[in-house]
Write a protein that holds these residues in place. Structure first.
Motif, PDB file in Angstrom:
ATOM      1  N   ASP A  49      -1.922   9.644   2.730  1.00 28.53           N
ATOM      2  CA  ASP A  49      -1.301   8.712   3.662  1.00 28.53           C
ATOM      3  C   ASP A  49       0.176   8.451   3.390  1.00 28.53           C
ATOM      4  O   ASP A  49       0.800   7.671   4.111  1.00 28.53           O
ATOM      5  CB  ASP A  49      -2.055   7.372   3.636  1.00 28.53           C
ATOM      6  CG  ASP A  49      -3.485   7.523   4.132  1.00 28.53           C
ATOM      7  OD1 ASP A  49      -3.715   8.386   4.996  1.00 28.53           O
ATOM      8  OD2 ASP A  49      -4.360   6.786   3.643  1.00 28.53           O
ATOM      9  N   GLY A  50       0.743   9.060   2.382  1.00 25.99           N
ATOM     10  CA  GLY A  50       2.152   8.841   2.068  1.00 25.99           C
ATOM     11  C   GLY A  50       2.669   9.913   1.136  1.00 25.99           C
ATOM     12  O   GLY A  50       1.959  10.893   0.838  1.00 25.99           O
ATOM     13  N   PRO A  51       3.901   9.775   0.651  1.00 28.59           N
ATOM     14  CA  PRO A  51       4.456  10.754  -0.289  1.00 28.59           C
ATOM     15  C   PRO A  51       3.565  10.891  -1.522  1.00 28.59           C
ATOM     16  O   PRO A  51       3.073   9.888  -2.054  1.00 28.59           O
ATOM     17  CB  PRO A  51       5.820  10.153  -0.648  1.00 28.59           C
ATOM     18  CG  PRO A  51       6.145   9.232   0.476  1.00 28.59           C
ATOM     19  CD  PRO A  51       4.846   8.674   0.939  1.00 28.59           C
ATOM     20  N   ILE A  52       3.387  12.112  -1.982  1.00 29.86           N
ATOM     21  CA  ILE A  52       2.494  12.354  -3.102  1.00 29.86           C
ATOM     22  C   ILE A  52       3.003  13.549  -3.895  1.00 29.86           C
ATOM     23  O   ILE A  52       3.629  14.453  -3.321  1.00 29.86           O
ATOM     24  CB  ILE A  52       1.047  12.612  -2.600  1.00 29.86           C
ATOM     25  CG1 ILE A  52       0.045  12.583  -3.760  1.00 29.86           C
ATOM     26  CG2 ILE A  52       0.958  13.933  -1.843  1.00 29.86           C
ATOM     27  CD1 ILE A  52      -1.407  12.566  -3.326  1.00 29.86           C
ATOM     28  N   PRO A  53       2.777  13.588  -5.201  1.00 31.42           N
ATOM     29  CA  PRO A  53       3.126  14.795  -5.956  1.00 31.42           C
ATOM     30  C   PRO A  53       2.328  15.993  -5.442  1.00 31.42           C
ATOM     31  O   PRO A  53       1.148  15.868  -5.099  1.00 31.42           O
ATOM     32  CB  PRO A  53       2.727  14.445  -7.391  1.00 31.42           C
ATOM     33  CG  PRO A  53       2.693  12.962  -7.428  1.00 31.42           C
ATOM     34  CD  PRO A  53       2.272  12.514  -6.076  1.00 31.42           C
ATOM     35  N   LEU A  54       2.994  17.138  -5.402  1.00 32.45           N
ATOM     36  CA  LEU A  54       2.360  18.364  -4.930  1.00 32.45           C
ATOM     37  C   LEU A  54       1.979  19.237  -6.121  1.00 32.45           C
ATOM     38  O   LEU A  54       2.703  19.321  -7.110  1.00 32.45           O
ATOM     39  CB  LEU A  54       3.293  19.127  -3.996  1.00 32.45           C
ATOM     40  CG  LEU A  54       3.694  18.384  -2.723  1.00 32.45           C
ATOM     41  CD1 LEU A  54       4.725  19.185  -1.927  1.00 32.45           C
ATOM     42  CD2 LEU A  54       2.472  18.104  -1.859  1.00 32.45           C
ATOM     43  N   SER A  55       0.854  19.896  -6.016  1.00 31.27           N
ATOM     44  CA  SER A  55       0.317  20.694  -7.110  1.00 31.27           C
ATOM     45  C   SER A  55       0.716  22.158  -6.952  1.00 31.27           C
ATOM     46  O   SER A  55       0.883  22.652  -5.839  1.00 31.27           O
ATOM     47  CB  SER A  55      -1.212  20.581  -7.121  1.00 31.27           C
ATOM     48  OG  SER A  55      -1.761  21.210  -8.242  1.00 31.27           O
ATOM     49  N   GLY A 147       6.581   4.073  -5.190  1.00 33.04           N
ATOM     50  CA  GLY A 147       7.015   4.756  -3.971  1.00 33.04           C
ATOM     51  C   GLY A 147       6.200   5.976  -3.603  1.00 33.04           C
ATOM     52  O   GLY A 147       6.571   6.706  -2.671  1.00 33.04           O
ATOM     53  N   ILE A 148       5.097   6.220  -4.321  1.00 40.99           N
ATOM     54  CA  ILE A 148       4.270   7.390  -4.028  1.00 40.99           C
ATOM     55  C   ILE A 148       2.795   6.997  -4.031  1.00 40.99           C
ATOM     56  O   ILE A 148       2.414   5.950  -4.553  1.00 40.99           O
ATOM     57  CB  ILE A 148       4.478   8.523  -5.051  1.00 40.99           C
ATOM     58  CG1 ILE A 148       4.023   8.064  -6.453  1.00 40.99           C
ATOM     59  CG2 ILE A 148       5.918   9.001  -5.072  1.00 40.99           C
ATOM     60  CD1 ILE A 148       3.952   9.181  -7.477  1.00 40.99           C
ATOM     61  N   VAL A 149       1.982   7.847  -3.444  1.00 38.12           N
ATOM     62  CA  VAL A 149       0.533   7.750  -3.612  1.00 38.12           C
ATOM     63  C   VAL A 149       0.206   8.353  -4.968  1.00 38.12           C
ATOM     64  O   VAL A 149       0.516   9.524  -5.229  1.00 38.12           O
ATOM     65  CB  VAL A 149      -0.210   8.510  -2.497  1.00 38.12           C
ATOM     66  CG1 VAL A 149      -1.716   8.467  -2.737  1.00 38.12           C
ATOM     67  CG2 VAL A 149       0.132   7.952  -1.124  1.00 38.12           C
ATOM     68  N   ARG A 150      -0.374   7.566  -5.855  1.00 41.73           N
ATOM     69  CA  ARG A 150      -0.718   8.085  -7.169  1.00 41.73           C
ATOM     70  C   ARG A 150      -1.831   9.136  -7.031  1.00 41.73           C
ATOM     71  O   ARG A 150      -2.775   8.965  -6.256  1.00 41.73           O
ATOM     72  CB  ARG A 150      -1.194   6.970  -8.096  1.00 41.73           C
ATOM     73  CG  ARG A 150      -0.311   5.755  -8.199  1.00 41.73           C
ATOM     74  CD  ARG A 150       1.079   6.075  -8.690  1.00 41.73           C
ATOM     75  NE  ARG A 150       1.099   6.546 -10.079  1.00 41.73           N
ATOM     76  CZ  ARG A 150       2.242   6.793 -10.731  1.00 41.73           C
ATOM     77  NH1 ARG A 150       3.425   6.630 -10.125  1.00 41.73           N
ATOM     78  NH2 ARG A 150       2.210   7.208 -11.984  1.00 41.73           N
ATOM     79  N   PRO A 151      -1.718  10.232  -7.775  1.00 34.54           N
ATOM     80  CA  PRO A 151      -2.772  11.254  -7.694  1.00 34.54           C
ATOM     81  C   PRO A 151      -4.170  10.711  -7.941  1.00 34.54           C
ATOM     82  O   PRO A 151      -5.133  11.128  -7.273  1.00 34.54           O
ATOM     83  CB  PRO A 151      -2.345  12.246  -8.782  1.00 34.54           C
ATOM     84  CG  PRO A 151      -0.859  12.131  -8.830  1.00 34.54           C
ATOM     85  CD  PRO A 151      -0.585  10.674  -8.606  1.00 34.54           C
ATOM     86  N   SER A 152      -4.312   9.787  -8.884  1.00 37.17           N
ATOM     87  CA  SER A 152      -5.642   9.229  -9.162  1.00 37.17           C
ATOM     88  C   SER A 152      -6.183   8.437  -7.977  1.00 37.17           C
ATOM     89  O   SER A 152      -7.398   8.423  -7.725  1.00 37.17           O
ATOM     90  CB  SER A 152      -5.597   8.348 -10.407  1.00 37.17           C
ATOM     91  OG  SER A 152      -4.604   7.343 -10.275  1.00 37.17           O
ATOM     92  N   GLN A 153      -5.275   7.775  -7.228  1.00 40.16           N
ATOM     93  CA  GLN A 153      -5.701   7.069  -6.027  1.00 40.16           C
ATOM     94  C   GLN A 153      -6.164   8.065  -4.963  1.00 40.16           C
ATOM     95  O   GLN A 153      -7.188   7.860  -4.292  1.00 40.16           O
ATOM     96  CB  GLN A 153      -4.547   6.221  -5.475  1.00 40.16           C
ATOM     97  CG  GLN A 153      -4.116   5.081  -6.371  1.00 40.16           C
ATOM     98  CD  GLN A 153      -2.859   4.400  -5.862  1.00 40.16           C
ATOM     99  OE1 GLN A 153      -1.982   5.031  -5.267  1.00 40.16           O
ATOM    100  NE2 GLN A 153      -2.765   3.094  -6.081  1.00 40.16           N
TER     101      GLN A 153
END
Length: 488
Positions: A49-55, A147-153
């Motif tokens: 739903d928002g900015p997130i780290p990419l794998s 400011g990001i969606v946490r990966p664990s979330q």
């Protein structure tokens, strides 16, 4: 039944009457029935739903946009003899880089009470290996504090959606038909260049005097399964391509890569409700990136008026159509479904003293800059393995082998080099064999020649299992398939 054992067997429906037929597997105490096939399908949007780290890269990338949504697509299969369930499977394909540790277990846990009639061990989840997919591990990268969606979330919501898509597919199963076909498309290119003195390099330059060739084989077959409802309307398809979805792997945006264009094209032709599973074959040494003749290839693509993703999708869709034209002539409502799950132990690739010392130097150098966190941990894992390994250390892997009519399906958890997939397909007694990699957390599993050549994907940091384990995996997979074709 001897004619069914040959790769060139006639279609199932022409060999058996439309009645249940017991096939007793070696070592089995109960018969497996060629019974009525029931099929369900579903899909879920798994876009964050928002900015997130990419794998998928060694450096931190935070998504700045969604260029194409990422999905989980599911097929549920059950064979029934009257009201008795004979065998079953739920198979989910996700636009993720891998199925990280614990995700399958968590989804199974949610399904155990939700689907009391389903054996949760027969859930398979695999990844398309898009390198522009959301990350699910907080510790994988050096992340901003907010400011990001946490990966664990994201991982929590991902597990919920995977459970939902599995349940919807299972609850929606109805009598249906299956068919299989084969097409061809040049999508994958072996990405390891060989040089004069025997060394290799992933994405190495091919326009230098020392270049001597490409290291390994490529598999351009496109294996296709098609599923129809009782009215013979196409409702789902699985497309097995031995190439990871990483044409746009370096971007900082969520992107399903070429599978988005493939799905768009097929749904335009066959309806928006068509479920499309992208199954990646043995492709640890493959990618869509060109290794030579680049200018000529790019010129032709531009003359067609296509971007790179559209060009790849054009080829896949053409190959799918080639396969579909054959598959739709032979729709099977009574194809036997057999699904066997086992844990196999693969010998690990042992860390040598020289490899330990080299990794130690890298850890010391990389630890000085937080931006090198991912690469530092990549080397640190080698040190940890060295300390804990013994000659008997093994890597446990869950192996699924299925028979669906004349077709075999086999899974593994690795980025498996193509040589191993070719061995599996060549030795399999099935008419057609689908190999699905990354049905688990992944790590490269290289060939012996790749280890000798070195470079990323074939060095100790890249490999938990080496060539010895790769051969064990091939032998165990082929043995599992052969048991599904044994007559008693």
């Amino acid at each position: 039944m001897d004619c069914l054992r040959a790769r060139g067997s006639k279609r199932w429906g022409s060999l058996l009457p439309m009645v249940a037929m017991a096939i007793v597997l070696a070592g089995s105490t109960s018969p497996v029935i060629a019974a009525d096939l029931h099929v369900g399908k579903a899909r879920r949007n798994i876009t964050p739903d928002g900015p997130i780290p990419l794998s998928g890269q060694m450096h931190t990338r935070i998504s700045k946009a969604v260029e194409s949504p990422v999905y989980a697509e599911a097929i549920a299969l059950e064979s029934r003899d009257g009201q008795t369930s004979v065998d079953q499977a739920i198979m989910i394909a996700c636009d993720l880089v891998a199925i990280r540790e614990g995700i399958i277990d968590d989804v199974r846990s949610k399904l155990k009470d939700r689907l009391p009639g389903f054996d949760v061990s027969k859930l398979v989840i695999s990844a398309t290996h898009t390198h522009t997919a959301p990350e699910v591990r907080d510790e994988a990268y050096d992340l901003p504090p907010d400011g990001i969606v946490r990966p664990s979330q994201y991982r929590v919501s991902l597990v919920d959606r995977l459970a939902e898509v599995a349940a919807e597919a299972w609850d929606g199963r109805k009598p249906g038909f299956v068919g299989w076909g084969l097409g061809h498309a040049v999508v994958a290119h072996n990405r390891r260049a060989l040089y004069k003195f025997g060394e290799a390099k992933m994405y190495g330059a091919t326009n230098t005097p020392n270049f001597r060739g490409i290291e390994g084989y490529e598999d351009h077959g496109v294996e296709v399964l098609c599923f129809w409802n009782s009215d013979r309307q196409l409702i789902a398809t699985a497309i097995n391509v031995a190439c990871p979805a990483q044409e746009v792997e370096s971007r900082s945006a969520v992107n399903a890569d070429f599978w988005h264009q493939v799905r768009t094209a097929l749904r335009k032709e066959h309806g928006d409700d068509l479920c499309i599973l992208g199954w990646i074959g043995a492709a640890g040494d493959q990618s869509p990136h060109l290794m030579f003749r680049k200018a000529a290839e790019e010129r032709m693509r531009k003359l067609r008026g296509l971007d790179p993703l559209e060009e790849i999708a054009r080829r896949v869709v053409d190959a799918w159509q080639e396969a579909y034209d054959g598959a739709k002539q032979e729709m099977h409502g009574d194809a036997p479904l057999m699904h066997r799950v086992s844990m196999i132990d693969l010998p690990v690739r042992q860390v040598t003293e020289a490899e330990r010392a080299a990794a130690q130097k890298e850890v010391e150098a990389l630890s000085k800059d937080p931006k090198n966190l991912t690469r530092m941990r990549w080397n640190k894992a080698v040190l940890d393995r060295y300390e804990s390994q013994t000659p008997e250390t093994t890597y446990p892997m869950e192996l699924h082998v299925l028979r669906l009519g004349d077709v075999a399906i086999a899974t593994n958890s690795f980025e498996l080099f193509t040589d191993y997939g070719i061995q599996m397909k060549s030795r399999s007694p099935a008419l057609q064999t689908f190999v699905i990699q990354l049905a688990g957390p992944g790590s490269y599993l290289p060939s012996q020649r790749a280890v000798l050549g070195g470079s990323y994907s074939a060095v100790i940091q890249s490999n938990k299992v080496g060539p010895e384990g790769g051969q064990t995996l091939v032998d165990e997979t082929v043995s599992g398939i052969e048991k599904l074709w044994e007559k008693k």
